[in-house]
Design a protein around this motif. Structure first.
Motif, PDB file in Angstrom:
ATOM      1  N   ASP A  46      13.435   0.993   3.862  1.00 38.01           N
ATOM      2  CA  ASP A  46      12.969   0.479   4.956  1.00 38.01           C
ATOM      3  C   ASP A  46      11.804   0.642   5.202  1.00 38.01           C
ATOM      4  N   GLY A  47      10.785   1.327   4.325  1.00 39.26           N
ATOM      5  CA  GLY A  47       9.325   1.637   4.491  1.00 39.26           C
ATOM      6  C   GLY A  47       8.804   2.088   3.214  1.00 39.26           C
ATOM      7  N   VAL A  48       7.489   2.136   3.295  1.00 42.41           N
ATOM      8  CA  VAL A  48       6.787   2.871   2.468  1.00 42.41           C
ATOM      9  C   VAL A  48       5.843   3.836   3.228  1.00 42.41           C
ATOM     10  N   MET A  49       6.099   5.271   2.516  1.00 45.62           N
ATOM     11  CA  MET A  49       5.096   6.096   3.143  1.00 45.62           C
ATOM     12  C   MET A  49       3.964   6.585   2.542  1.00 45.62           C
ATOM     13  N   ILE A  50       2.769   6.918   3.070  1.00 47.47           N
ATOM     14  CA  ILE A  50       1.677   7.411   2.533  1.00 47.47           C
ATOM     15  C   ILE A  50       1.258   8.600   3.425  1.00 47.47           C
ATOM     16  N   ASN A  51       0.459   9.437   3.033  1.00 47.42           N
ATOM     17  CA  ASN A  51       0.055  10.777   3.578  1.00 47.42           C
ATOM     18  C   ASN A  51      -0.714  10.399   4.703  1.00 47.42           C
ATOM     19  N   THR A  52      -2.047   9.690   4.528  1.00 50.80           N
ATOM     20  CA  THR A  52      -2.818   9.436   5.377  1.00 50.80           C
ATOM     21  C   THR A  52      -3.537   7.895   5.309  1.00 50.80           C
ATOM     22  N   ARG A  53      -3.779   7.675   6.436  1.00 56.19           N
ATOM     23  CA  ARG A  53      -4.418   6.372   6.628  1.00 56.19           C
ATOM     24  C   ARG A  53      -5.788   6.057   5.793  1.00 56.19           C
ATOM     25  N   GLU A  54      -6.381   7.418   5.499  1.00 52.11           N
ATOM     26  CA  GLU A  54      -7.652   7.127   4.706  1.00 52.11           C
ATOM     27  C   GLU A  54      -7.286   6.764   3.597  1.00 52.11           C
ATOM     28  N   GLN A  55      -6.088   6.575   2.666  1.00 49.01           N
ATOM     29  CA  GLN A  55      -5.895   6.250   1.366  1.00 49.01           C
ATOM     30  C   GLN A  55      -5.759   4.880   1.389  1.00 49.01           C
ATOM     31  N   LEU A  56      -5.844   4.214   2.614  1.00 51.17           N
ATOM     32  CA  LEU A  56      -5.933   2.429   2.820  1.00 51.17           C
ATOM     33  C   LEU A  56      -7.354   2.305   2.427  1.00 51.17           C
ATOM     34  N   LYS A  57      -7.755   1.374   1.545  1.00 50.24           N
ATOM     35  CA  LYS A  57      -8.998   1.161   1.231  1.00 50.24           C
ATOM     36  C   LYS A  57      -9.211  -0.556   1.426  1.00 50.24           C
ATOM     37  N   LEU A  89      11.562  -7.610  -2.690  1.00 52.21           N
ATOM     38  CA  LEU A  89      11.914  -6.192  -1.931  1.00 52.21           C
ATOM     39  C   LEU A  89      11.066  -5.733  -1.062  1.00 52.21           C
ATOM     40  N   LEU A  90       9.691  -5.727  -1.521  1.00 49.92           N
ATOM     41  CA  LEU A  90       8.550  -4.974  -0.711  1.00 49.92           C
ATOM     42  C   LEU A  90       8.004  -5.989   0.168  1.00 49.92           C
ATOM     43  N   LYS A  91       7.747  -7.232  -0.096  1.00 47.99           N
ATOM     44  CA  LYS A  91       7.277  -8.213   0.844  1.00 47.99           C
ATOM     45  C   LYS A  91       7.688  -7.977   2.016  1.00 47.99           C
ATOM     46  N   GLY A  92       6.739  -7.642   3.203  1.00 50.09           N
ATOM     47  CA  GLY A  92       6.911  -7.351   4.468  1.00 50.09           C
ATOM     48  C   GLY A  92       7.277  -6.366   4.879  1.00 50.09           C
ATOM     49  N   MET A  93       7.421  -5.219   3.968  1.00 49.82           N
ATOM     50  CA  MET A  93       7.870  -3.795   4.422  1.00 49.82           C
ATOM     51  C   MET A  93       6.920  -3.244   5.071  1.00 49.82           C
ATOM     52  N   ILE A  98       1.140   1.596   9.965  1.00 49.61           N
ATOM     53  CA  ILE A  98      -0.334   1.090   9.530  1.00 49.61           C
ATOM     54  C   ILE A  98      -0.341  -0.467   9.297  1.00 49.61           C
ATOM     55  N   GLY A  99       0.589  -0.873   8.603  1.00 46.69           N
ATOM     56  CA  GLY A  99       0.687  -2.422   8.334  1.00 46.69           C
ATOM     57  C   GLY A  99       1.971  -2.771   7.646  1.00 46.69           C
ATOM     58  N   GLU A 100       1.519  -3.947   7.079  1.00 44.89           N
ATOM     59  CA  GLU A 100       2.873  -4.577   6.346  1.00 44.89           C
ATOM     60  C   GLU A 100       2.486  -4.884   5.039  1.00 44.89           C
ATOM     61  N   ILE A 101       3.265  -4.937   3.841  1.00 44.15           N
ATOM     62  CA  ILE A 101       2.827  -5.227   2.504  1.00 44.15           C
ATOM     63  C   ILE A 101       2.885  -6.854   2.486  1.00 44.15           C
ATOM     64  N   CYS A 102       1.933  -7.380   1.918  1.00 45.95           N
ATOM     65  CA  CYS A 102       1.654  -8.761   1.871  1.00 45.95           C
ATOM     66  C   CYS A 102       1.678  -9.291   0.427  1.00 45.95           C
ATOM     67  N   ASP A 103       1.358  -8.545  -0.492  1.00 43.00           N
ATOM     68  CA  ASP A 103       1.225  -8.857  -1.761  1.00 43.00           C
ATOM     69  C   ASP A 103       0.808  -7.721  -2.637  1.00 43.00           C
ATOM     70  N   LEU A 104       0.742  -7.959  -4.029  1.00 44.48           N
ATOM     71  CA  LEU A 104       0.692  -6.990  -4.904  1.00 44.48           C
ATOM     72  C   LEU A 104      -0.533  -7.143  -5.770  1.00 44.48           C
ATOM     73  N   ALA A 105      -1.342  -6.126  -6.129  1.00 45.47           N
ATOM     74  CA  ALA A 105      -2.549  -6.195  -7.074  1.00 45.47           C
ATOM     75  C   ALA A 105      -2.006  -5.739  -8.410  1.00 45.47           C
ATOM     76  N   ILE A 106      -1.984  -6.910  -9.342  1.00 49.30           N
ATOM     77  CA  ILE A 106      -1.702  -6.645 -10.823  1.00 49.30           C
ATOM     78  C   ILE A 106      -2.978  -6.523 -11.540  1.00 49.30           C
ATOM     79  N   SER A 107      -3.196  -5.345 -12.571  1.00 42.34           N
ATOM     80  CA  SER A 107      -4.430  -5.343 -13.288  1.00 42.34           C
ATOM     81  C   SER A 107      -4.228  -6.290 -14.563  1.00 42.34           C
ATOM     82  N   LYS A 108      -5.381  -6.222 -15.184  1.00 42.30           N
ATOM     83  CA  LYS A 108      -5.608  -7.126 -16.334  1.00 42.30           C
ATOM     84  C   LYS A 108      -4.410  -6.880 -17.391  1.00 42.30           C
ATOM     85  N   ASN A 109      -4.247  -5.482 -17.685  1.00 46.58           N
ATOM     86  CA  ASN A 109      -3.518  -5.150 -18.578  1.00 46.58           C
ATOM     87  C   ASN A 109      -1.864  -4.988 -18.093  1.00 46.58           C
ATOM     88  N   GLY A 110      -1.458  -5.618 -17.117  1.00 44.21           N
ATOM     89  CA  GLY A 110      -0.442  -5.923 -16.362  1.00 44.21           C
ATOM     90  C   GLY A 110       0.588  -4.919 -15.997  1.00 44.21           C
TER      91      GLY A 110
END
Length: 158
Positions: free
Chosen positions: A63-74, A6-10, A21-33
């Motif tokens: 229809d979209g993911v909201m963040i406060n500021t683009r500085e949160q994008l690393k 559901l998130l891919k391409g959002m 700012i951009g579009e979601i292309c993947d998830l980062a999943i930690s080693k602890n799942g």
């Protein structure tokens, strides 16, 4: 609860300016799942991959993911301790799912996770095209973090 499919391409929007700012292309999943962050393609021509950590997402809308500021994008560095769900090497998508009791559940097709905390609560598995048509896809619910290995993901089934 969300799934990656559901998130891919959002699109991701900045609340302060209303800019995409951009579009979601993947998830980062930690080693602890846990879903650690959303991988975002950013840029017009040369799209670079960035990460927004789940705790920095203001809201997940239909229809979209909201963040406060683009500085949160690393920027995504070459070395990171997370698994990509779909892209990169090795991806989790298509990996064999096994129970701790040794039962094969199928191949990983999608993950269900809680948006605010990133906890994965279920996995959608496929046994192959014909089996999926005849029996449907299997959703496996878990209550403990998985063991993510080179050849399989081992889960504790509820």
């Amino acid at each position: 609860m969300r799934t990656f499919s559901l998130l891919k391409g959002m699109p991701i929007f900045e609340l302060n300016t209303g800019s995409k700012i951009g579009e979601i292309c993947d998830l980062a999943i930690s080693k602890n799942g846990k879903v650690e962050g959303l991988l975002v393609k950013k840029g017009a021509v040369l799209k670079k991959t960035h990460i927004i950590y789940v705790q920095n997402v203001s809201s997940f809308g239909p229809d979209g993911v909201m963040i406060n500021t683009r500085e949160q994008l690393k920027p995504l560095h070459e070395k990171w301790d997370s698994y990509p769900f779909e892209g990169g090497h090795p991806p989790l998508l298509g990996k064999a799912m096994m129970t701790k009791e040794g039962e094969q559940l199928g191949l990983l097709e999608d993950v269900y996770f809680l948006e605010k905390v990133g906890t994965i609560v279920g996995y959608k598995c496929s046994d192959g095209f014909f089996s999926d048509i005849m029996e449907g896809k299997r959703v496996v619910k878990t209550d403990k973090p998985p063991t993510i290995g080179k050849d399989a993901i081992i889960v504790n089934v509820k």
